[in-house]
Design an enzyme around this catalytic site. Structure first.
Site, PDB file in Angstrom:
ATOM      1  N   GLU A  68       0.710  -0.923   0.023  1.00 18.65           N
ATOM      2  CA  GLU A  68       0.292   0.513  -0.127  1.00 18.65           C
ATOM      3  C   GLU A  68       0.983   1.296   0.041  1.00 18.65           C
ATOM      4  O   GLU A  68       0.363   2.426  -0.524  1.00 18.65           O
ATOM      5  CB  GLU A  68      -1.362  -0.080   0.993  1.00 18.65           C
ATOM      6  CG  GLU A  68      -2.022   1.526   0.901  1.00 18.65           C
ATOM      7  CD  GLU A  68      -3.340   1.035   1.774  1.00 18.65           C
ATOM      8  OE1 GLU A  68      -4.057   2.221   2.149  1.00 18.65           O
ATOM      9  OE2 GLU A  68      -3.712  -0.076   2.471  1.00 18.65           O
ATOM     10  N   HIS A 113      -4.147   0.285 -14.376  1.00 20.52           N
ATOM     11  CA  HIS A 113      -5.172   1.287 -14.868  1.00 20.52           C
ATOM     12  C   HIS A 113      -4.822   2.812 -14.274  1.00 20.52           C
ATOM     13  O   HIS A 113      -4.850   3.049 -13.007  1.00 20.52           O
ATOM     14  CB  HIS A 113      -6.681   0.519 -14.651  1.00 20.52           C
ATOM     15  CG  HIS A 113      -7.541   1.282 -14.762  1.00 20.52           C
ATOM     16  ND1 HIS A 113      -8.062   1.855 -16.038  1.00 20.52           N
ATOM     17  CD2 HIS A 113      -8.374   2.746 -14.054  1.00 20.52           C
ATOM     18  CE1 HIS A 113      -8.751   2.945 -16.197  1.00 20.52           C
ATOM     19  NE2 HIS A 113      -9.640   3.032 -14.560  1.00 20.52           N
TER      20      HIS A 113
END
Length: 159
Positions: A68, A113
């Site tokens: 993360e 993306h």
């Protein structure tokens, strides 16, 4: 995305990336950004008393923190940080093998993306021999930063 054309906003350097994390969880866990490529960001984390589980191997939660940290940092390096932030919506991880106490793991994030309202990043964490320890995917949402307007000080008020 082309690996030859950098995806980062102008002026992003490794020194800048390293300057934004003091006093936060990544620093506490020993996470160090080590490389910025045209379409990836890389960092390392030691397997030590801060990041291991009682069996003296890398804690799965520490792997997720590493993933993360790299993915959210990378995502935010693509936008105008004075106007927008990317915040985590979802993260998953597959733990593939243990990394023993004393090991140094390396995570590399690459975008899957980059859209107008969301980004999806993949992170691969490997051990010092290049063997996959964990793979992770993180989805982030683009949020507009609130415009902070300082109200004028009333006349006669103490400042």
């Amino acid at each position: 995305m082309s690996a030859t054309t950098p995806i980062w906003r102008e002026g992003v350097t490794l020194e800048f990336i390293r300057s934004i994390g003091p006093g936060t969880m990544p620093e506490h866990l020993g996470i160090v950004f080590t490389e910025i490529g045209p379409d990836y960001l890389r960092a390392t984390m030691p397997v030590d008393q801060r990041t291991c589980q009682p069996m003296r191997i890398l804690h799965g939660g520490a792997s997720v923190v590493l993933a993360e940290t790299i993915a959210s940092t990378a995502a935010n390096l693509l936008v105008d940080s004075s106007r927008f932030s990317l915040v985590g919506q979802e993260i998953n991880a597959n733990h593939l093998r243990g990394a023993p106490f004393g090991e140094l793991v390396t995570g590399t994030a690459r975008p899957f993306h980059v859209g107008a309202r969301s980004q999806v990043w993949g992170v691969e964490i490997v051990d010092s021999r290049g063997r996959r320890v964990c793979v992770s995917r993180m989805t982030l949402a683009l949020v507009e930063r609130p415009l902070v307007v300082t109200p004028p000080t009333p006349r006669g008020a103490l400042s």
